[in-house]
Scaffold this motif. Structure first.
Motif, PDB file in Angstrom:
ATOM      1  N   ASP A 172       0.823  -1.210   0.000  1.00 14.40           N
ATOM      2  CA  ASP A 172       0.000   0.000   0.000  1.00 14.40           C
ATOM      3  C   ASP A 172       0.857   1.261   0.000  1.00 14.40           C
ATOM      4  OD1 ASP A 172      -2.447  -1.221  -0.136  1.00 14.40           O
ATOM      5  OD2 ASP A 172      -2.740  -1.310   2.025  1.00 14.40           O
ATOM      6  N   TYR A 173       1.955   1.228   0.742  1.00 13.76           N
ATOM      7  CA  TYR A 173       2.875   2.376   0.753  1.00 13.76           C
ATOM      8  C   TYR A 173       3.437   2.601  -0.644  1.00 13.76           C
ATOM      9  CZ  TYR A 173       6.961   5.264   1.727  1.00 13.76           C
ATOM     10  OH  TYR A 173       7.895   6.266   1.713  1.00 13.76           O
ATOM     11  N   ILE A 174       3.855   1.524  -1.301  1.00 15.85           N
ATOM     12  CA  ILE A 174       4.433   1.622  -2.640  1.00 15.85           C
ATOM     13  C   ILE A 174       3.400   2.162  -3.629  1.00 15.85           C
ATOM     14  CG2 ILE A 174       5.383   0.282  -4.554  1.00 15.85           C
ATOM     15  CD1 ILE A 174       6.618  -1.598  -2.456  1.00 15.85           C
ATOM     16  N   THR A 175       2.148   1.720  -3.490  1.00 15.69           N
ATOM     17  CA  THR A 175       1.094   2.174  -4.398  1.00 15.69           C
ATOM     18  C   THR A 175       0.870   3.677  -4.277  1.00 15.69           C
ATOM     19  OG1 THR A 175      -0.029   0.035  -4.307  1.00 15.69           O
ATOM     20  CG2 THR A 175      -1.334   1.928  -5.012  1.00 15.69           C
ATOM     21  N   VAL A 176       0.750   4.170  -3.041  1.00 10.11           N
ATOM     22  CA  VAL A 176       0.540   5.601  -2.821  1.00 10.11           C
ATOM     23  C   VAL A 176       1.761   6.386  -3.273  1.00 10.11           C
ATOM     24  CG1 VAL A 176       0.133   7.392  -1.093  1.00 10.11           C
ATOM     25  CG2 VAL A 176      -1.065   5.211  -0.921  1.00 10.11           C
ATOM     26  N   ARG A 177       2.937   5.891  -2.944  1.00  7.42           N
ATOM     27  CA  ARG A 177       4.171   6.575  -3.352  1.00  7.42           C
ATOM     28  C   ARG A 177       4.265   6.681  -4.876  1.00  7.42           C
ATOM     29  NH1 ARG A 177       9.240   2.998  -3.145  1.00  7.42           N
ATOM     30  NH2 ARG A 177       8.201   2.390  -5.095  1.00  7.42           N
ATOM     31  N   ASN A 178       3.955   5.597  -5.568  1.00  5.15           N
ATOM     32  CA  ASN A 178       4.032   5.623  -7.031  1.00  5.15           C
ATOM     33  C   ASN A 178       3.018   6.601  -7.628  1.00  5.15           C
ATOM     34  OD1 ASN A 178       6.028   3.704  -6.909  1.00  5.15           O
ATOM     35  ND2 ASN A 178       4.704   1.987  -7.493  1.00  5.15           N
ATOM     36  N   ALA A 179       1.840   6.671  -7.013  1.00  6.05           N
ATOM     37  CA  ALA A 179       0.829   7.627  -7.490  1.00  6.05           C
ATOM     38  C   ALA A 179       1.328   9.060  -7.325  1.00  6.05           C
ATOM     39  CB  ALA A 179      -0.477   7.423  -6.733  1.00  6.05           C
ATOM     40  N   LEU A 180       1.916   9.351  -6.176  1.00  6.78           N
ATOM     41  CA  LEU A 180       2.432  10.700  -5.934  1.00  6.78           C
ATOM     42  C   LEU A 180       3.595  11.023  -6.863  1.00  6.78           C
ATOM     43  CD1 LEU A 180       2.338  10.776  -2.022  1.00  6.78           C
ATOM     44  CD2 LEU A 180       0.745  11.867  -3.603  1.00  6.78           C
ATOM     45  N   GLU A 181       4.465  10.053  -7.092  1.00  4.22           N
ATOM     46  CA  GLU A 181       5.593  10.262  -8.004  1.00  4.22           C
ATOM     47  C   GLU A 181       5.097  10.557  -9.418  1.00  4.22           C
ATOM     48  OE1 GLU A 181       8.163   6.906  -7.803  1.00  4.22           O
ATOM     49  OE2 GLU A 181       9.222   7.619  -6.019  1.00  4.22           O
ATOM     50  N   SER A 182       4.074   9.827  -9.844  1.00  2.00           N
ATOM     51  CA  SER A 182       3.525  10.048 -11.181  1.00  2.00           C
ATOM     52  C   SER A 182       2.941  11.452 -11.305  1.00  2.00           C
ATOM     53  CB  SER A 182       2.446   8.997 -11.471  1.00  2.00           C
ATOM     54  OG  SER A 182       1.814   9.246 -12.703  1.00  2.00           O
ATOM     55  N   ILE A 183       2.230  11.897 -10.274  1.00  2.00           N
ATOM     56  CA  ILE A 183       1.652  13.239 -10.287  1.00  2.00           C
ATOM     57  C   ILE A 183       2.749  14.290 -10.356  1.00  2.00           C
ATOM     58  CG2 ILE A 183       0.406  14.924  -8.875  1.00  2.00           C
ATOM     59  CD1 ILE A 183      -1.302  12.578  -7.860  1.00  2.00           C
ATOM     60  N   VAL A 184       3.799  14.122  -9.554  1.00  2.00           N
ATOM     61  CA  VAL A 184       4.903  15.096  -9.531  1.00  2.00           C
ATOM     62  C   VAL A 184       5.597  15.151 -10.885  1.00  2.00           C
ATOM     63  CG1 VAL A 184       7.152  15.625  -8.519  1.00  2.00           C
ATOM     64  CG2 VAL A 184       5.260  14.938  -7.045  1.00  2.00           C
ATOM     65  N   ARG A 185       5.800  13.977 -11.502  1.00  2.00           N
ATOM     66  CA  ARG A 185       6.440  13.952 -12.820  1.00  2.00           C
ATOM     67  C   ARG A 185       5.617  14.715 -13.852  1.00  2.00           C
ATOM     68  NH1 ARG A 185       7.875   8.497 -11.575  1.00  2.00           N
ATOM     69  NH2 ARG A 185       6.020   7.772 -12.684  1.00  2.00           N
ATOM     70  N   LYS A 186       4.302  14.532 -13.812  1.00  2.00           N
ATOM     71  CA  LYS A 186       3.430  15.245 -14.753  1.00  2.00           C
ATOM     72  C   LYS A 186       3.505  16.754 -14.537  1.00  2.00           C
ATOM     73  CE  LYS A 186       0.032  11.532 -15.338  1.00  2.00           C
ATOM     74  NZ  LYS A 186      -1.368  11.111 -15.095  1.00  2.00           N
ATOM     75  N   ILE A 187       3.531  17.154 -13.263  1.00  2.00           N
ATOM     76  CA  ILE A 187       3.601  18.585 -12.945  1.00  2.00           C
ATOM     77  C   ILE A 187       4.904  19.177 -13.453  1.00  2.00           C
ATOM     78  CG2 ILE A 187       3.760  20.255 -11.052  1.00  2.00           C
ATOM     79  CD1 ILE A 187       1.865  18.447  -9.462  1.00  2.00           C
ATOM     80  N   ILE A 188       6.010  18.465 -13.219  1.00  2.00           N
ATOM     81  CA  ILE A 188       7.319  18.955 -13.666  1.00  2.00           C
ATOM     82  C   ILE A 188       7.370  19.039 -15.189  1.00  2.00           C
ATOM     83  CG2 ILE A 188       9.781  18.413 -13.767  1.00  2.00           C
ATOM     84  CD1 ILE A 188       9.510  17.198 -10.983  1.00  2.00           C
ATOM     85  N   PHE A 189       6.846  17.992 -15.863  1.00  2.00           N
ATOM     86  CA  PHE A 189       6.857  17.989 -17.320  1.00  2.00           C
ATOM     87  C   PHE A 189       6.011  19.126 -17.879  1.00  2.00           C
ATOM     88  CE2 PHE A 189       4.870  16.693 -21.334  1.00  2.00           C
ATOM     89  CZ  PHE A 189       5.988  16.491 -22.122  1.00  2.00           C
ATOM     90  N   THR A 190       4.817  19.324 -17.296  1.00  2.00           N
ATOM     91  CA  THR A 190       3.929  20.396 -17.761  1.00  2.00           C
ATOM     92  C   THR A 190       4.563  21.759 -17.537  1.00  2.00           C
ATOM     93  OG1 THR A 190       1.983  19.038 -17.259  1.00  2.00           O
ATOM     94  CG2 THR A 190       1.641  21.415 -17.531  1.00  2.00           C
TER      95      THR A 190
END
Length: 216
Positions: A172-190
């Protein structure tokens, strides 16, 4: 017997305003993700928080009672029956499909399309009381908004532990962490994609003339 003085009644709106204030002045010791949706809407109309609201592009909800819980009425009755504390307004506001939550959801659905939303919901019952009785605090239907574009995911945890992990290796920790990482990557790319290109360097007329003579 000495009674405790009554505490001020606090509403969901009060929590939302407190969260905005803490965001502005960089205080992070409180865990009040429950009211981020309300805080986001309140900030829309307050110029003091304009910069904060513009900076928000995604929200992750962890077992958040968007439509309330049937246990709120029970908790409210318990608080009213004890001399040690007093009933809290926000507890009654969290009753299943309360007017406060219906109004909040109606307002938020018009703003939600601007955001990337990820919702996690609990799947395990939570231990309460002295006899270790176990009940589901929040059902899936309350934790998931059901908006277009929303991503929802089951969490193998009860209400107490849905946002707590004993180890970073837990699924569950890995799932939430991966979701947050994906969001941050999108924000940085945008953000990088929207940056204006540096102005093209203009060649001076002297250099053009010098180049002309070299070519003749």
């Amino acid at each position: 017997m000495k009674f405790l003085p009554p505490k001020p009644i606090t509403s969901v709106l009060d929590f939302a305003k407190d969260l905005l204030f803490d965001l502005k002045y960089a205080k992070d010791e409180h865990n009040r993700d429950l009211n981020i949706g309300d805080a986001y809407m309140q900030g829309q109309h307050d110029p003091n928080y304009e910069a904060i609201i513009k900076a928000i592009s995604a929200i992750t909800f962890l077992a958040t009672p968007h439509r309330g819980t049937k246990l709120a009425d029970l908790l409210d009755r318990i608080l009213r029956s004890t001399f040690l504390t007093n009933s809290k307004l926000y507890v009654s506001e969290l009753a299943k499909n309360s007017f406060t939550l219906q109004k909040l959801n109606e307002q938020f659905r018009h703003i939600a399309p601007r955001l990337e939303i990820v919702s996690f919901y609990e799947t395990q019952s939570t231990t309460i009381g002295l006899k270790n009785a176990r009940v589901m605090i929040l059902e899936k239907e309350s934790s998931v908004l059901g908006y277009p574009g929303e991503t929802s995911k089951a969490s193998n945890a009860d209400h107490h532990n849905v946002c707590k992990s004993d180890s970073p290796k837990e699924p569950d920790y890995i799932t939430v962490r991966n979701a947050l990482e994906s969001i941050v990557r999108k924000i940085i790319f945008t953000s990088s994609s929207n940056k204006p290109l540096p102005p093209k360097r203009k060649e001076s007329s002297d250099l053009k003339i010098a180049g002309h003579y070299r070519n003749t």
